[in-house]
Design a protein around this motif. Structure first.
Motif, PDB file in Angstrom:
ATOM      1  N   ARG A  88       0.532  -1.353  -0.005  1.00 30.73           N
ATOM      2  CA  ARG A  88      -0.267   0.033   0.240  1.00 30.73           C
ATOM      3  C   ARG A  88       1.002   0.894  -0.436  1.00 30.73           C
ATOM      4  NH1 ARG A  88      -5.358  -1.361   3.987  1.00 30.73           N
ATOM      5  NH2 ARG A  88      -5.652  -2.930   2.995  1.00 30.73           N
ATOM      6  N   GLN A  89       0.322   2.400  -0.702  1.00 29.73           N
ATOM      7  CA  GLN A  89       0.880   3.101  -0.806  1.00 29.73           C
ATOM      8  C   GLN A  89       0.540   4.144  -0.399  1.00 29.73           C
ATOM      9  OE1 GLN A  89       1.613   6.266  -4.423  1.00 29.73           O
ATOM     10  NE2 GLN A  89       2.864   4.786  -5.327  1.00 29.73           N
ATOM     11  N   ILE A  90       1.680   5.496   0.869  1.00 27.43           N
ATOM     12  CA  ILE A  90       1.234   6.401   1.366  1.00 27.43           C
ATOM     13  C   ILE A  90       1.779   8.076   1.361  1.00 27.43           C
ATOM     14  CG2 ILE A  90       0.271   7.200   4.127  1.00 27.43           C
ATOM     15  CD1 ILE A  90       0.799   3.909   4.598  1.00 27.43           C
ATOM     16  N   ALA A  91       1.119   8.699   0.984  1.00 31.42           N
ATOM     17  CA  ALA A  91       1.864  10.267   1.156  1.00 31.42           C
ATOM     18  C   ALA A  91       2.899  10.282   2.142  1.00 31.42           C
ATOM     19  CB  ALA A  91       1.159  11.192   0.784  1.00 31.42           C
ATOM     20  N   ALA A  92       3.929  10.233   2.016  1.00 27.08           N
ATOM     21  CA  ALA A  92       4.935  11.270   2.369  1.00 27.08           C
ATOM     22  C   ALA A  92       5.886  12.558   2.209  1.00 27.08           C
ATOM     23  CB  ALA A  92       6.912  10.423   2.160  1.00 27.08           C
ATOM     24  N   PRO A  93       4.299  13.078   2.992  1.00 28.88           N
ATOM     25  CA  PRO A  93       5.263  14.826   3.236  1.00 28.88           C
ATOM     26  C   PRO A  93       6.309  14.812   3.705  1.00 28.88           C
ATOM     27  CG  PRO A  93       3.022  14.352   4.753  1.00 28.88           C
ATOM     28  CD  PRO A  93       3.623  13.097   3.757  1.00 28.88           C
ATOM     29  N   GLY A  94       6.982  16.178   2.966  1.00 30.08           N
ATOM     30  CA  GLY A  94       8.327  16.665   3.637  1.00 30.08           C
ATOM     31  C   GLY A  94       9.306  15.531   3.472  1.00 30.08           C
ATOM     32  N   THR A  95       9.300  14.432   2.366  1.00 34.55           N
ATOM     33  CA  THR A  95      10.114  14.127   1.959  1.00 34.55           C
ATOM     34  C   THR A  95      11.159  14.165   0.372  1.00 34.55           C
ATOM     35  OG1 THR A  95       9.231  11.840   1.345  1.00 34.55           O
ATOM     36  CG2 THR A  95       9.828  11.919   3.459  1.00 34.55           C
ATOM     37  N   ASP A  96      11.867  13.825   0.541  1.00 32.17           N
ATOM     38  CA  ASP A  96      12.003  13.553  -1.235  1.00 32.17           C
ATOM     39  C   ASP A  96      11.980  13.295  -1.814  1.00 32.17           C
ATOM     40  OD1 ASP A  96      14.104  14.408  -3.205  1.00 32.17           O
ATOM     41  OD2 ASP A  96      14.646  12.774  -3.150  1.00 32.17           O
ATOM     42  N   HIS A  97      11.374  11.907  -1.919  1.00 27.99           N
ATOM     43  CA  HIS A  97      10.732  10.671  -2.260  1.00 27.99           C
ATOM     44  C   HIS A  97       9.187  11.234  -2.586  1.00 27.99           C
ATOM     45  CE1 HIS A  97      11.036   7.356  -4.373  1.00 27.99           C
ATOM     46  NE2 HIS A  97       9.825   6.363  -4.240  1.00 27.99           N
ATOM     47  N   GLY A  98       8.586  11.732  -1.866  1.00 29.33           N
ATOM     48  CA  GLY A  98       7.362  11.644  -1.180  1.00 29.33           C
ATOM     49  C   GLY A  98       6.012  10.454  -1.126  1.00 29.33           C
ATOM     50  N   VAL A  99       6.472   9.837  -1.276  1.00 30.98           N
ATOM     51  CA  VAL A  99       5.760   8.176  -1.255  1.00 30.98           C
ATOM     52  C   VAL A  99       6.347   7.425  -0.041  1.00 30.98           C
ATOM     53  CG1 VAL A  99       3.813   9.179  -2.881  1.00 30.98           C
ATOM     54  CG2 VAL A  99       6.080   7.369  -3.170  1.00 30.98           C
ATOM     55  N   MET A 100       5.797   6.377   0.816  1.00 32.59           N
ATOM     56  CA  MET A 100       5.983   5.647   1.320  1.00 32.59           C
ATOM     57  C   MET A 100       4.875   4.418   0.740  1.00 32.59           C
ATOM     58  SD  MET A 100       6.414   7.025   5.222  1.00 32.59           S
ATOM     59  CE  MET A 100       4.801   8.052   5.089  1.00 32.59           C
ATOM     60  N   TYR A 101       5.567   3.254   1.740  1.00 34.25           N
ATOM     61  CA  TYR A 101       5.259   2.111   1.807  1.00 34.25           C
ATOM     62  C   TYR A 101       4.337   1.665   3.002  1.00 34.25           C
ATOM     63  CZ  TYR A 101       5.177   2.833  -4.266  1.00 34.25           C
ATOM     64  OH  TYR A 101       5.833   3.499  -5.299  1.00 34.25           O
ATOM     65  N   TYR A 102       3.356   0.594   2.832  1.00 30.48           N
ATOM     66  CA  TYR A 102       2.785  -0.712   4.198  1.00 30.48           C
ATOM     67  C   TYR A 102       2.926  -1.276   3.704  1.00 30.48           C
ATOM     68  CZ  TYR A 102       0.632  -0.440   8.657  1.00 30.48           C
ATOM     69  OH  TYR A 102      -0.017  -0.592   9.717  1.00 30.48           O
ATOM     70  N   ASN A 103       2.798  -2.817   4.520  1.00 31.98           N
ATOM     71  CA  ASN A 103       2.165  -4.002   4.936  1.00 31.98           C
ATOM     72  C   ASN A 103       1.360  -3.721   5.629  1.00 31.98           C
ATOM     73  OD1 ASN A 103       1.870  -7.115   5.527  1.00 31.98           O
ATOM     74  ND2 ASN A 103       3.041  -7.276   3.967  1.00 31.98           N
ATOM     75  N   PRO A 104       0.150  -3.925   5.662  1.00 35.62           N
ATOM     76  CA  PRO A 104      -0.836  -3.970   6.647  1.00 35.62           C
ATOM     77  C   PRO A 104      -0.545  -5.001   7.531  1.00 35.62           C
ATOM     78  CG  PRO A 104      -1.832  -3.670   4.824  1.00 35.62           C
ATOM     79  CD  PRO A 104      -0.371  -3.632   4.306  1.00 35.62           C
ATOM     80  N   GLU A 105      -0.441  -6.012   7.041  1.00 36.30           N
ATOM     81  CA  GLU A 105      -0.675  -7.264   7.963  1.00 36.30           C
ATOM     82  C   GLU A 105       0.475  -7.483   8.470  1.00 36.30           C
ATOM     83  OE1 GLU A 105      -3.320  -7.811   4.550  1.00 36.30           O
ATOM     84  OE2 GLU A 105      -0.828  -7.673   4.291  1.00 36.30           O
ATOM     85  N   LEU A 106       2.007  -7.604   8.191  1.00 36.07           N
ATOM     86  CA  LEU A 106       2.998  -7.394   9.056  1.00 36.07           C
ATOM     87  C   LEU A 106       3.143  -5.680   9.840  1.00 36.07           C
ATOM     88  CD1 LEU A 106       5.098  -9.486   7.859  1.00 36.07           C
ATOM     89  CD2 LEU A 106       3.815 -10.394   9.247  1.00 36.07           C
ATOM     90  N   GLN A 107       1.973  -4.898   9.524  1.00 35.75           N
ATOM     91  CA  GLN A 107       2.594  -3.947   9.999  1.00 35.75           C
ATOM     92  C   GLN A 107       3.875  -2.562  10.136  1.00 35.75           C
ATOM     93  OE1 GLN A 107       0.657  -3.467  13.771  1.00 35.75           O
ATOM     94  NE2 GLN A 107      -1.270  -4.393  13.428  1.00 35.75           N
ATOM     95  N   VAL A 108       4.759  -2.923   8.799  1.00 31.59           N
ATOM     96  CA  VAL A 108       5.626  -2.999   8.063  1.00 31.59           C
ATOM     97  C   VAL A 108       5.714  -1.477   6.667  1.00 31.59           C
ATOM     98  CG1 VAL A 108       7.730  -3.426   7.110  1.00 31.59           C
ATOM     99  CG2 VAL A 108       6.932  -4.695   8.550  1.00 31.59           C
ATOM    100  N   LEU A 109       6.346  -0.217   7.616  1.00 30.84           N
ATOM    101  CA  LEU A 109       6.781   0.626   6.907  1.00 30.84           C
ATOM    102  C   LEU A 109       7.809   0.747   6.031  1.00 30.84           C
ATOM    103  CD1 LEU A 109       4.846   3.344   6.285  1.00 30.84           C
ATOM    104  CD2 LEU A 109       6.413   4.279   7.650  1.00 30.84           C
ATOM    105  N   GLY A 110       8.216   1.402   5.293  1.00 29.52           N
ATOM    106  CA  GLY A 110       8.858   1.114   4.513  1.00 29.52           C
ATOM    107  C   GLY A 110       9.367   2.753   3.275  1.00 29.52           C
TER     108      GLY A 110
END
Length: 377
Positions: free
Chosen positions: A80-102
């Motif tokens: 799952r893609q999530i907005a990452a405001p204030g970062t150079d890349h602009g987006v983060m990614y998430y695994n909802p089952e294991l609750q891991v954020l990248g």
């Protein structure tokens, strides 16, 4: 990331970093393309057990030549893609089952510090019990190891903060032109404090957690290639450099200047010994690690994170100095050509292969590790 060659984006556009047969096959089942979170979910609180921290991606986040981030998105997966405001890349990614954020912070200490601070201050996340796993590529000291390896760092040493005398003016009895910024001699005694108004020189990561991560992964077989064998065969007289890739444990020096060569490597080895009171061993050379540690340490003062829950993993894409019989300039030119840097894809794969074992262990055993840090006595 610590690189000594052409920008990776330029190499990608030139087609020089196309996946090779040495690229490891995915350990996990293929994942569907990441989906964007709905506005409601994206604005709600998301639990995070582990934050995977990478620094760069090449081209797209999926479906092309991977940088540090892509394997995590596609293989872990982070679906799952999530907005990452204030970062150079602009987006983060998430695994909802294991609750891991990248997250991909962007290259360099400035990008790392700002992205980590933006993440930690983001009201969508409570990171007080979260683990942080920095997984990126690096240069390697041939006196320590070889390309394609993965190294857990007990300590991060600041290689970017110093006084420097031009090499043409260095006193004859000095080993190099670097002195502590708080002093005037390379062997300034007593050694200045590690943390002062001048800056932070060394961070020691949680020894128990680092050792646990190393023990969990030390038996992994890492990808090798004919190109890597050819490169390391040139390092006659460096037994560690001649061995196949493996998982190790050793210190990383962090600085923004992409230095190259035997003399600079000698300085880095001395600098690590000096700031660790002869306890440290130079293994890898990278850019962002000191900023990663600084951001966590400062936000810990506000109770937002626990720096005892952080580890640093660097996989080795290139040697930091030339082989015997070569020059530093010749080495740089060769590494910058299309024949060089053959350990890039294997090192990117090794960072994921080794790092994902630790991330998955932390996330799947959360009832235990939420309360007790692995390796704690």
């Amino acid at each position: 990331m610590k690189k000594i060659l052409l920008s990776l984006s330029a190499l990608s556009l030139a087609g020089l970093l196309s996946p090779s047969p040495a690229r490891a096959a995915p350990a996990d089942a293929p994942a569907a393309a990441p989906s964007a979170l709905s506005a409601e979910t994206a604005s709600a609180h998301l639990p995070v057990r582990v934050v995977v921290v990478t620094t760069f991606e090449i081209g797209k986040d999926t479906g092309d030549t991977p940088g540090e981030f892509q394997n995590w998105i596609e293989k872990f997966p982070l679906s799952r893609q999530i907005a990452a405001p204030g970062t150079d890349h602009g987006v983060m990614y998430y695994n909802p089952e294991l609750q891991v954020l990248g997250i991909a912070t962007g290259e360099g200490p400035e990008h790392m510090a700002s992205a980590m601070t933006a993440l930690i201050l983001d009201p969508r996340f409570d990171l007080r019990k979260s683990y942080f796993v920095l997984a990126g590529i690096a240069g390697v000291d041939p006196g320590f190891g070889t390309i394609g390896s993965a190294v857990w760092a007990p300590r991060v040493i600041n290689g970017g903060l110093a006084h420097l005398i031009d090499p043409r003016e260095i006193p004859a009895n000095w080993p190099d032109g670097f002195t502590p910024v708080q002093g005037s001699r390379p062997d300034e005694t007593p050694r200045p404090p590690l943390h002062s108004l001048s800056g932070d020189m060394v961070y020691t990561l949680n020894p128990g957690l680092t050792r646990w991560a190393y023990e969990l992964t030390r038996g992994l077989t890492l990808p090798d290639s004919e190109g890597m064998k050819t490169i390391r065969a040139r390092y006659r007289g460096y037994p560690a450099a001649l061995k196949p890739p493996s998982v190790g444990i050793g210190d990383t020096i962090s600085g923004e200047t992409f230095w190259v060569g035997k003399r600079m490597n000698r300085w880095a080895e001395r600098w690590v010994r000096y700031w660790t009171d002869n306890k440290g061993v130079l293994a890898t050379t990278a850019e962002e690690d000191i900023a990663f540690c600084q951001a966590l340490a400062l936000q810990a003062k506000a109770g937002r994170v626990d720096p005892e829950r952080a580890v640093v993993l660097r996989s080795t894409s290139n040697f930091d100095m030339q082989a015997p019989g070569e020059t530093a300039a010749g080495f740089l030119a060769a590494e910058s050509s299309e024949k060089g840097y053959s350990a890039f894809i294997p090192s990117v794969n090794a960072a994921y292969q080794v790092g994902s074992v630790v991330v998955r262990a932390l996330a799947t055993h959360w009832p235990r590790y939420e309360k007790t840090i692995p390796g704690a006595n």
